[in-house]
Scaffold this active site. Structure first.
Site, PDB file in Angstrom:
ATOM      1  N   HIS A   1      46.214  42.150  55.144  1.00  0.00           N
ATOM      2  CA  HIS A   1      46.994  42.951  56.094  1.00  0.00           C
ATOM      3  C   HIS A   1      48.420  43.210  55.607  1.00  0.00           C
ATOM      4  O   HIS A   1      49.138  44.024  56.196  1.00  0.00           O
ATOM      5  CB  HIS A   1      47.044  42.251  57.453  1.00  0.00           C
ATOM      6  CG  HIS A   1      47.054  43.199  58.612  1.00  0.00           C
ATOM      7  ND1 HIS A   1      47.181  44.561  58.481  1.00  0.00           N
ATOM      8  CD2 HIS A   1      46.960  42.986  59.960  1.00  0.00           C
ATOM      9  CE1 HIS A   1      47.187  45.141  59.655  1.00  0.00           C
ATOM     10  NE2 HIS A   1      47.041  44.204  60.579  1.00  0.00           N
TER      11      HIS A   1
ATOM     12  N   THR B   1      30.050  41.577  48.829  1.00  0.00           N
ATOM     13  CA  THR B   1      29.192  40.404  48.944  1.00  0.00           C
ATOM     14  C   THR B   1      27.969  40.785  49.766  1.00  0.00           C
ATOM     15  O   THR B   1      28.084  41.217  50.914  1.00  0.00           O
ATOM     16  CB  THR B   1      29.933  39.200  49.555  1.00  0.00           C
ATOM     17  OG1 THR B   1      29.021  38.112  49.710  1.00  0.00           O
ATOM     18  CG2 THR B   1      30.569  39.529  50.897  1.00  0.00           C
TER      19      THR B   1
END
Length: 476
Positions: free
Chosen positions: A447, A395
């Protein structure tokens, strides 16, 4: 064979449940054919043109523009046997033949099927059109042919054809009120404000052609209007009442899908974001050199291109980062390809198309793909297929003057890189403070898939390539 068929809203994406009708390209009475685009719809992912999978004449549009329709709902009814008169007695030729043992019927024409659109025919009924002015059957057939409403060939509907040779198209019957013209020509005349009764017909059998309509316009010295392009990407204007303290905007289409996806991602994948600030002066110099390189002529060359290449090299050096989490089977799915997503802000909302197998592309090929992706997004032509199957995303928040952010993962992906604004700043270089081009990168990752060590290695590798672009060669 059922005369009227319904075209149902297909699932043009992956499990989409609804779509909004942006624009109809046909109206009742218009002739349609297999593969012709009849409308444009906006799904939760993109604006898509819908082709109809059979021939006929439009009988009815079931919804207005702007309506949101569930997948599987009929949106248009088509008369597949126009000009056939009142409905459907058996062919008279059959009565002359003696009774015979039942034979296998001629196979019906196989119609193409869109994704999510069944082959079962609809059961909608409507009184058939009658021939105008009590004309003879032959004249009625000619009029149906001229107006684009002739029935399909007998062989296509499983009826034995009648043998006589096709006669030449006769001249228009005197006293008939309606000039002979096909529906597209009638629509053109209506749009141009031309009365077909005043047009000199030059087509075979007295048919008014498109050229005849344009000639009539030229004769009255009125310039033909220029067709305005359809603003596919532009949202519907929001009416704001003067003095209003609040305005409510319906959430639908791309914005609705984006909101749902971001909430799902934020509360499903445990996000971790790491940051690094890097001197990209050499990268900026390389960008200028590439712009002058004849091998890159005509291609989109900018810092984003080299950031994308740096990310692809970092993934090659740390392949475990390119993965997804399979909750149902409790498995980590390693991807041996990289579908690189590029977040694009459009008037319809944020979309994330991706470059398939970006890791297998050379720098010129990657530049060409980025240019095509951006152009397609701006024009509102991005398809659901372009936005499915991504593995990692970039992005570019720097184009808005933003230094960095904490981006939310695109659902199903392992990582997203935020590329911040490049600014000329004082920087220690070779022991001296000098003005250098500096940017900040932020890498968010899932994660469950990526631990701190792996995420840090990926981000450090991206920064190393941008600080010293020679690594594009030594690591690439």
């Amino acid at each position: 064979m059922t005369r009227f068929r319904e075209f149902k809203m297909p699932d043009v994406g992956e499990g989409l449940t609804e779509a909004e009708i942006l624009k109809w390209y046909v109206q009742p009475g218009d002739e349609v054919h297999d593969g012709m685009v009849v409308c444009e719809v906006e799904t939760a992912k993109a604006a898509v043109e819908l082709p109809i999978p059979f021939d006929g004449v439009v009988h009815e549009l079931r919804f207005e523009e702007g309506a949101t329709v569930d997948v599987g709902t009929a949106i248009i009814a088509v008369d597949t046997q126009p000009g056939a008169g009142e409905a459907a007695p058996e062919a008279p030729a059959a009565a002359a033949a003696p009774a015979a043992p039942a034979a296998a019927p001629a196979p019906a024409k196989r119609e193409p099927v869109l994704v999510g659109y069944g082959v079962a025919e609809g059961s909608t009924k409507r009184r058939a059109r009658k021939a105008p002015g009590g004309a003879s059957p032959a004249t009625a057939a000619v009029q149906a042919e001229m107006n684009g409403t002739a029935a399909p060939a007998d062989a296509a509907i499983g009826i034995a054809p009648v043998a006589p040779a096709a006669p030449a198209i006769p001249a228009p019957v005197p006293g008939e009120d309606r000039p002979l013209a096909k529906p597209p020509v009638r629509k053109l005349a209506k749009d141009l404000g031309v009365d077909l009764a005043t047009v000199v017909a030059t087509g075979a059998g007295g048919i008014v052609t498109r050229e005849d309509v344009h000639a009539a316009v030229a004769a009255r010295q009125a310039p033909a209007p220029v067709e305005e392009p359809v603003a596919v990407a532009a949202p519907a204007p929001v009416a704001v009442t003067a003095g209003a303290r609040e305005t409510r905007i319906p959430v639908k289409g791309v914005r609705k899908m984006t909101a749902q996806a971001m909430v799902g991602s934020a509360f499903t994948a445990p996000h971790v974001t790491e940051f690094i600030t890097v001197d990209v002066t050499r990268t900026m110099k390389l960008v200028q050199d590439l712009k002058a390189d004849k091998d890159m002529a005509g291609l989109r060359v900018n810092p984003l291109l080299l950031v994308a290449k740096a990310l692809l090299i970092a993934i090659r050096r740390n392949p475990d980062v390119n993965a997804s989490w399979d909750e149902e089977n409790q498995e980590i799915v390693l991807k041996h390809y990289v579908n690189l997503g590029i977040a694009a802000a459009t008037p319809r909302g944020l979309i994330v198309p991706n470059i398939k197998d970006a890791d297998a592309r050379t720098l010129p090929e990657l530049a060409a793909s980025l240019g095509e992706l951006v152009a397609t997004a701006r024009e509102g032509r991005t398809t659901p297929a372009d936005m499915s199957g991504g593995t990692v995303t970039i992005t570019n928040v720097g184009v808005f003057g933003v230094d960095t952010g904490t981006p939310i993962l695109n659902p199903g992906e392992s990582a997203i890189l935020a590329f911040g604004a490049i600014r000329l700043q004082p920087w220690v270089h070779k022991g001296k403070v000098k003005p250098r081009h500096v940017t900040t990168l932020a890498l968010s990752f899932d994660h469950r898939l990526v631990d701190g060590e792996l995420g840090s290695k990926v981000l450090a590798d991206i920064a190393a390539v941008l600080e010293n672009p020679k690594k594009l060669i030594t690591w690439g």
